[in-house]
Design a protein around this motif. Structure first.
Motif, PDB file in Angstrom:
ATOM      1  N   GLN A  59      46.335 137.918  12.380  1.00  0.00           N
ATOM      2  CA  GLN A  59      46.744 137.798  10.846  1.00  0.00           C
ATOM      3  C   GLN A  59      46.581 139.244  10.535  1.00  0.00           C
ATOM      4  O   GLN A  59      45.530 139.971  10.873  1.00  0.00           O
ATOM      5  CB  GLN A  59      45.738 137.085  10.240  1.00  0.00           C
ATOM      6  CG  GLN A  59      45.947 136.874   8.663  1.00  0.00           C
ATOM      7  CD  GLN A  59      44.856 136.146   8.178  1.00  0.00           C
ATOM      8  OE1 GLN A  59      43.898 135.579   8.698  1.00  0.00           O
ATOM      9  NE2 GLN A  59      45.181 135.814   6.786  1.00  0.00           N
TER      10      GLN A  59
ATOM     11  N   TYR B  91      50.822 133.128  16.154  1.00  0.00           N
ATOM     12  CA  TYR B  91      50.147 132.784  17.315  1.00  0.00           C
ATOM     13  C   TYR B  91      50.679 132.791  18.509  1.00  0.00           C
ATOM     14  O   TYR B  91      51.975 132.564  18.664  1.00  0.00           O
ATOM     15  CB  TYR B  91      50.105 131.288  16.988  1.00  0.00           C
ATOM     16  CG  TYR B  91      49.400 130.850  15.671  1.00  0.00           C
ATOM     17  CD1 TYR B  91      47.959 130.486  15.643  1.00  0.00           C
ATOM     18  CD2 TYR B  91      50.044 130.579  14.613  1.00  0.00           C
ATOM     19  CE1 TYR B  91      47.471 129.968  14.553  1.00  0.00           C
ATOM     20  CE2 TYR B  91      49.247 130.103  13.367  1.00  0.00           C
ATOM     21  CZ  TYR B  91      47.870 130.223  13.470  1.00  0.00           C
ATOM     22  OH  TYR B  91      47.399 129.902  12.342  1.00  0.00           O
TER      23      TYR B  91
ATOM     24  N   THR C 215      50.619 135.470   9.870  1.00  0.00           N
ATOM     25  CA  THR C 215      49.739 135.001  10.967  1.00  0.00           C
ATOM     26  C   THR C 215      50.958 134.641  12.012  1.00  0.00           C
ATOM     27  O   THR C 215      51.752 133.753  12.029  1.00  0.00           O
ATOM     28  CB  THR C 215      48.869 133.825  10.562  1.00  0.00           C
ATOM     29  OG1 THR C 215      48.159 133.998   9.255  1.00  0.00           O
ATOM     30  CG2 THR C 215      48.125 133.366  11.825  1.00  0.00           C
TER      31      THR C 215
ATOM     32  N   VAL D 244      45.991 132.874  20.805  1.00  0.00           N
ATOM     33  CA  VAL D 244      45.596 133.751  20.154  1.00  0.00           C
ATOM     34  C   VAL D 244      46.445 134.068  18.784  1.00  0.00           C
ATOM     35  O   VAL D 244      47.654 134.155  18.634  1.00  0.00           O
ATOM     36  CB  VAL D 244      45.928 135.166  20.782  1.00  0.00           C
ATOM     37  CG1 VAL D 244      45.137 136.473  19.984  1.00  0.00           C
ATOM     38  CG2 VAL D 244      45.348 135.205  22.183  1.00  0.00           C
ATOM     39  N   ALA D 245      45.586 134.218  17.673  1.00  0.00           N
ATOM     40  CA  ALA D 245      46.108 134.014  16.255  1.00  0.00           C
ATOM     41  C   ALA D 245      45.713 135.360  15.854  1.00  0.00           C
ATOM     42  O   ALA D 245      44.786 135.890  15.882  1.00  0.00           O
ATOM     43  CB  ALA D 245      45.232 132.918  15.519  1.00  0.00           C
TER      44      ALA D 245
ATOM     45  N   ARG E 174      42.890 140.827  11.314  1.00  0.00           N
ATOM     46  CA  ARG E 174      42.064 139.635  11.830  1.00  0.00           C
ATOM     47  C   ARG E 174      42.778 138.868  13.199  1.00  0.00           C
ATOM     48  O   ARG E 174      43.834 138.940  13.375  1.00  0.00           O
ATOM     49  CB  ARG E 174      41.831 138.489  10.823  1.00  0.00           C
ATOM     50  CG  ARG E 174      41.202 139.163   9.475  1.00  0.00           C
ATOM     51  CD  ARG E 174      40.006 139.033   9.249  1.00  0.00           C
ATOM     52  NE  ARG E 174      39.657 139.383   8.108  1.00  0.00           N
ATOM     53  CZ  ARG E 174      39.123 140.439   7.477  1.00  0.00           C
ATOM     54  NH1 ARG E 174      39.430 141.556   8.277  1.00  0.00           N
ATOM     55  NH2 ARG E 174      38.858 140.511   6.372  1.00  0.00           N
ATOM     56  N   TYR E 175      41.880 138.525  13.953  1.00  0.00           N
ATOM     57  CA  TYR E 175      42.250 137.735  15.053  1.00  0.00           C
ATOM     58  C   TYR E 175      41.241 136.863  15.508  1.00  0.00           C
ATOM     59  O   TYR E 175      40.198 136.704  15.152  1.00  0.00           O
ATOM     60  CB  TYR E 175      42.449 138.522  16.242  1.00  0.00           C
ATOM     61  CG  TYR E 175      41.360 139.242  16.624  1.00  0.00           C
ATOM     62  CD1 TYR E 175      40.435 138.760  17.935  1.00  0.00           C
ATOM     63  CD2 TYR E 175      40.637 140.457  16.322  1.00  0.00           C
ATOM     64  CE1 TYR E 175      39.324 139.299  18.418  1.00  0.00           C
ATOM     65  CE2 TYR E 175      39.594 141.199  16.849  1.00  0.00           C
ATOM     66  CZ  TYR E 175      38.875 140.363  18.097  1.00  0.00           C
ATOM     67  OH  TYR E 175      37.684 140.870  18.343  1.00  0.00           O
ATOM     68  N   GLU E 176      42.008 135.698  16.322  1.00  0.00           N
ATOM     69  CA  GLU E 176      41.144 134.266  16.565  1.00  0.00           C
ATOM     70  C   GLU E 176      41.524 134.194  17.746  1.00  0.00           C
ATOM     71  O   GLU E 176      42.794 134.064  17.938  1.00  0.00           O
ATOM     72  CB  GLU E 176      40.855 133.466  15.703  1.00  0.00           C
ATOM     73  CG  GLU E 176      40.301 132.442  16.142  1.00  0.00           C
ATOM     74  CD  GLU E 176      40.534 131.064  15.117  1.00  0.00           C
ATOM     75  OE1 GLU E 176      39.596 130.051  15.195  1.00  0.00           O
ATOM     76  OE2 GLU E 176      41.208 131.052  14.062  1.00  0.00           O
ATOM     77  N   ILE E 177      40.443 133.959  18.851  1.00  0.00           N
ATOM     78  CA  ILE E 177      41.097 133.374  20.027  1.00  0.00           C
ATOM     79  C   ILE E 177      40.426 132.127  20.417  1.00  0.00           C
ATOM     80  O   ILE E 177      39.327 131.936  20.176  1.00  0.00           O
ATOM     81  CB  ILE E 177      40.501 134.589  21.312  1.00  0.00           C
ATOM     82  CG1 ILE E 177      40.831 135.876  20.971  1.00  0.00           C
ATOM     83  CG2 ILE E 177      40.761 134.030  22.544  1.00  0.00           C
ATOM     84  CD1 ILE E 177      40.402 136.724  21.914  1.00  0.00           C
ATOM     85  N   THR E 178      41.553 131.100  20.601  1.00  0.00           N
ATOM     86  CA  THR E 178      41.082 129.530  21.034  1.00  0.00           C
ATOM     87  C   THR E 178      41.352 129.411  22.583  1.00  0.00           C
ATOM     88  O   THR E 178      41.792 130.332  23.423  1.00  0.00           O
ATOM     89  CB  THR E 178      41.795 128.738  20.150  1.00  0.00           C
ATOM     90  OG1 THR E 178      43.072 129.069  20.366  1.00  0.00           O
ATOM     91  CG2 THR E 178      41.559 129.280  18.773  1.00  0.00           C
TER      92      THR E 178
ATOM     93  N   LEU F  32      37.308 142.457  24.967  1.00  0.00           N
ATOM     94  CA  LEU F  32      38.206 141.560  24.473  1.00  0.00           C
ATOM     95  C   LEU F  32      39.390 141.133  25.347  1.00  0.00           C
ATOM     96  O   LEU F  32      40.069 140.396  25.840  1.00  0.00           O
ATOM     97  CB  LEU F  32      38.817 142.012  23.143  1.00  0.00           C
ATOM     98  CG  LEU F  32      39.893 141.058  22.636  1.00  0.00           C
ATOM     99  CD1 LEU F  32      39.371 139.762  22.196  1.00  0.00           C
ATOM    100  CD2 LEU F  32      40.235 141.606  21.337  1.00  0.00           C
TER     101      LEU F  32
END
Length: 124
Positions: free
Chosen positions: A52, A62, A60, A49-50, A41-45, A109
């Motif tokens: 997992q 960061y 996880t 970038v996180a 999984r990934y999350e961009i804020t 992305l």
């Protein structure tokens, strides 16, 4: 007669090894690779970038946007066959991989991350 039996036994052992290697490659290519990519999984804020990975043992990571130096895309023959791509985020210390992304999604992305990195570097 003994040499003939030794040669026959050697041929059967080589044949059994060939079947075993083919079976292991088949399992790893068609069962384990999709299973492995299911738990990434990934999350961009705005700040980082996180990333997992893992199911039983989750990690996880960061990555701050202002630490990213460059972003690569990689597509070997197996990923190309499945229309997948790997995105590699490089920092000064290491490289972080996002594997198994759709080709169009990986390009989008990459562009999004480059734009966010430019904004983060301007703020510093």
């Amino acid at each position: 007669m003994s040499r003939f039996l030794d040669l026959t036994l050697l041929i059967w052992v080589c044949f059994a090894c060939l079947i075993l290697v083919t079976f292991i490659l088949g399992i790893s290519l068609y069962l384990l690779i999709p299973y492995r990519y299911t738990f990434h999984r990934y999350e961009i804020t705005e700040e980082d970038v996180a990333l997992q990975k893992g199911y039983f043992f989750r990690t996880t990571t960061y990555v701050p946007l202002n630490r990213i130096q460059h972003i690569e895309t990689n597509q070997g023959p197996f990923l190309r066959r499945e229309q997948l791509m790997e995105l590699i985020i490089h920092t000064a210390a290491t490289a972080h991989k996002l594997s198994g992304l759709d080709t169009v999604q990986a390009q989008a992305l990459r562009e999004q991350l480059i734009a966010l990195v430019k904004v983060a570097k301007e703020d510093v």
